[in-house]
Scaffold this motif. Structure first.
Motif, PDB file in Angstrom:
ATOM      1  N   LEU A 131       0.823  -1.206   0.000  1.00  0.00           N
ATOM      2  CA  LEU A 131       0.000   0.000   0.000  1.00  0.00           C
ATOM      3  C   LEU A 131       0.863   1.264   0.000  1.00  0.00           C
ATOM      4  O   LEU A 131       0.951   1.987   1.000  1.00  0.00           O
ATOM      5  N   PRO A 132       1.521   1.563  -1.127  1.00  0.00           N
ATOM      6  CA  PRO A 132       2.344   2.784  -1.183  1.00  0.00           C
ATOM      7  C   PRO A 132       1.478   4.042  -1.141  1.00  0.00           C
ATOM      8  O   PRO A 132       0.274   4.002  -1.429  1.00  0.00           O
ATOM      9  N   THR A 133       2.090   5.142  -0.793  1.00  0.00           N
ATOM     10  CA  THR A 133       1.380   6.420  -0.740  1.00  0.00           C
ATOM     11  C   THR A 133       1.109   6.942  -2.146  1.00  0.00           C
ATOM     12  O   THR A 133       2.021   7.080  -2.959  1.00  0.00           O
ATOM     13  N   LYS A 249     -10.159  17.226   4.519  1.00  0.00           N
ATOM     14  CA  LYS A 249     -11.023  17.408   5.686  1.00  0.00           C
ATOM     15  C   LYS A 249     -10.587  16.531   6.854  1.00  0.00           C
ATOM     16  O   LYS A 249     -10.557  16.972   8.005  1.00  0.00           O
ATOM     17  N   VAL A 250     -10.246  15.274   6.560  1.00  0.00           N
ATOM     18  CA  VAL A 250      -9.809  14.351   7.614  1.00  0.00           C
ATOM     19  C   VAL A 250      -8.493  14.825   8.221  1.00  0.00           C
ATOM     20  O   VAL A 250      -8.313  14.829   9.444  1.00  0.00           O
ATOM     21  N   ALA A 251      -7.571  15.261   7.375  1.00  0.00           N
ATOM     22  CA  ALA A 251      -6.249  15.686   7.841  1.00  0.00           C
ATOM     23  C   ALA A 251      -6.307  16.913   8.742  1.00  0.00           C
ATOM     24  O   ALA A 251      -5.401  17.145   9.547  1.00  0.00           O
ATOM     25  N   ALA A 252      -7.374  17.700   8.622  1.00  0.00           N
ATOM     26  CA  ALA A 252      -7.483  18.934   9.413  1.00  0.00           C
ATOM     27  C   ALA A 252      -7.735  18.676  10.899  1.00  0.00           C
ATOM     28  O   ALA A 252      -7.534  19.572  11.719  1.00  0.00           O
ATOM     29  N   TYR A 253      -8.126  17.468  11.255  1.00  0.00           N
ATOM     30  CA  TYR A 253      -8.385  17.170  12.670  1.00  0.00           C
ATOM     31  C   TYR A 253      -7.066  17.036  13.428  1.00  0.00           C
ATOM     32  O   TYR A 253      -6.158  16.317  12.991  1.00  0.00           O
ATOM     33  N   CYS A 259      -2.331  11.087   7.362  1.00  0.00           N
ATOM     34  CA  CYS A 259      -3.477  10.932   6.467  1.00  0.00           C
ATOM     35  C   CYS A 259      -2.949  10.749   5.045  1.00  0.00           C
ATOM     36  O   CYS A 259      -2.252  11.631   4.522  1.00  0.00           O
ATOM     37  N   TYR A 260      -3.264   9.590   4.456  1.00  0.00           N
ATOM     38  CA  TYR A 260      -2.724   9.231   3.142  1.00  0.00           C
ATOM     39  C   TYR A 260      -3.805   8.638   2.254  1.00  0.00           C
ATOM     40  O   TYR A 260      -4.743   8.001   2.733  1.00  0.00           O
ATOM     41  N   LEU A 261      -3.597   8.791   0.959  1.00  0.00           N
ATOM     42  CA  LEU A 261      -4.383   8.084  -0.041  1.00  0.00           C
ATOM     43  C   LEU A 261      -3.517   6.938  -0.563  1.00  0.00           C
ATOM     44  O   LEU A 261      -2.360   7.160  -0.936  1.00  0.00           O
ATOM     45  N   ARG A 262      -4.096   5.714  -0.569  1.00  0.00           N
ATOM     46  CA  ARG A 262      -3.347   4.523  -0.976  1.00  0.00           C
ATOM     47  C   ARG A 262      -4.164   3.725  -1.987  1.00  0.00           C
ATOM     48  O   ARG A 262      -5.363   3.978  -2.161  1.00  0.00           O
ATOM     49  N   PHE A 273      -6.380   6.405   4.468  1.00  0.00           N
ATOM     50  CA  PHE A 273      -5.855   5.936   5.748  1.00  0.00           C
ATOM     51  C   PHE A 273      -5.638   7.140   6.667  1.00  0.00           C
ATOM     52  O   PHE A 273      -5.047   8.138   6.259  1.00  0.00           O
ATOM     53  N   SER A 274      -6.088   7.018   7.897  1.00  0.00           N
ATOM     54  CA  SER A 274      -5.846   8.067   8.878  1.00  0.00           C
ATOM     55  C   SER A 274      -5.396   7.429  10.183  1.00  0.00           C
ATOM     56  O   SER A 274      -5.964   6.425  10.608  1.00  0.00           O
ATOM     57  N   MET A 275      -4.374   7.999  10.801  1.00  0.00           N
ATOM     58  CA  MET A 275      -3.920   7.540  12.116  1.00  0.00           C
ATOM     59  C   MET A 275      -4.455   8.518  13.150  1.00  0.00           C
ATOM     60  O   MET A 275      -4.189   9.720  13.073  1.00  0.00           O
ATOM     61  N   ILE A 276      -5.207   7.984  14.112  1.00  0.00           N
ATOM     62  CA  ILE A 276      -5.871   8.832  15.098  1.00  0.00           C
ATOM     63  C   ILE A 276      -5.435   8.415  16.497  1.00  0.00           C
ATOM     64  O   ILE A 276      -5.459   7.234  16.840  1.00  0.00           O
ATOM     65  N   HIS A 277      -5.029   9.404  17.300  1.00  0.00           N
ATOM     66  CA  HIS A 277      -4.542   9.154  18.652  1.00  0.00           C
ATOM     67  C   HIS A 277      -5.502   9.752  19.674  1.00  0.00           C
ATOM     68  O   HIS A 277      -6.032  10.846  19.485  1.00  0.00           O
TER      69      HIS A 277
END
Length: 329
Positions: A131-133, A249-253, A259-262, A273-277
């Motif tokens: 799943l490359p970027t 929009k997702v990346a703005a949080y 946040c990547y498109l794969r 894909f989004s990584m959320i902590h």
């Protein structure tokens, strides 16, 4: 002050003769106090590493996220961790249960796909996906320790300058990627070894940032020890024609660090894909609910990390890459 300190050094750690003195001035404290706080957080395993964070692609490396479906996960993780280009390796609660990032240099004898194929054979992976970027919307791991950051933030886009990666800069990169020592002048060995002064060091580090080669020089924390117990990779099934709009929009949080498109596959229909902590699963899921309501995307999946097998910076330009390829290629 301690929480302010952690927030500051995740964003930018000064590359200068007396960085702890400069941080102390920002915090209204003494150099000795700030250095002691840093030492304490290193001892308590809250600060993981303080070094340069480089852009893999800018250094000529190819990289990708990879997901394996394996039975013996401990053995598979150990085999994958041997590759010098593997920086992150996690067990996640999905049928694809082992997720890792891998990078190979431009002069790789095997290339990225063949390297992954060898790892799949060695680990007896039943299936795998590469799943490359395709597009990066955000990469910035800065945990809000203090808890006063707004829910959303404006994404910054910087104009990049052209910069030649000459021999001197290559040697500087090799040294800037190492974890600093908790001492008053942690960069002394760099100026001594390269025969430069601190002014040159600071200016060259800034040029690397302006060129996009170095994202930043900063501290990375141990997430769980810093209070962020929940860490989910959330993947979204989105229409291709709205991918960029939704990605922004997702990346703005603020809770989203990556946040990547794969690519998508018949067995993997999630391109975003989004990584959320968060400090709890509930906190993470509240963010996901907000994102879903704002974007209208209802098809998504949580991939919580259940075990960390490896997390360390890549040692760029290391001879270990060729050693691994000669051993297994």
């Amino acid at each position: 002050m301690e929480k302010d300190f952690l927030n500051i050094i995740q964003k930018n750690f000064p590359v200068c003769e007396h960085p702890f003195k400069e941080l102390a001035e920002q915090l209204g404290a003494s150099e000795e106090d700030v250095l002691n706080i840093y030492k304490k957080f290193k001892d308590e395993k809250i600060i993981r590493q303080t070094s340069a964070i480089f852009d893999t692609k800018s250094l000529g490396y190819r990289s990708s996220l990879v997901a394996f479906k394996v039975d013996d996960i401990e053995n598979a993780a150990a085999i994958i961790n041997e590759h010098p280009g593997v920086s992150h390796n996690y067990e996640r609660d999905n049928e694809y249960n082992l997720w890792f990032t891998i990078a190979v240099p431009s002069d790789s004898l095997l290339g990225l796909e063949k390297s992954v194929e060898i790892l799949a054979q060695k680990t007896d992976a039943k299936e795998y996906i590469i799943l490359p970027t395709k597009k990066m919307f955000k990469i910035s791991v800065q945990l809000d320790v203090k808890g006063d950051r707004s829910k959303k933030e404006k994404l910054k886009r910087r104009e990049k300058i052209d910069l030649e990666l000459n021999d001197f800069r290559m040697e500087l990169i090799k040294r800037l990627q190492k974890d600093i020592e908790p001492v008053k002048s942690p960069f002394k060995y760099i100026v001594d070894e390269l025969g430069i002064d601190y002014d040159t060091l600071s200016k060259e580090a800034e040029l690397l940032k302006k060129a996009g080669i170095m994202r930043r020089f900063a501290s990375i924390l141990y997430h769980r020890n810093a209070g962020f117990k929940a860490n989910a990779m959330v993947v979204w099934k989105i229409p291709e024609e709205k991918a960029e709009e939704i990605g922004e929009k997702v990346a703005a949080y603020s809770a989203v660090s990556h946040c990547y498109l794969r690519p998508v596959y018949p067995n993997w229909p999630y391109p975003l894909f989004s990584m959320i902590h968060g400090k709890s699963k509930e906190e993470v899921e509240d963010v996901v609910k907000d994102i879903s309501e704002e974007t209208g995307i209802k098809e998504y999946s949580y991939l919580y990390s259940t075990r960390e097998f490896k997390k360390q910076r890549i040692d760029y330009f290391s001879p270990k890459f060729k050693e691994w390829e000669l051993k297994y290629g």
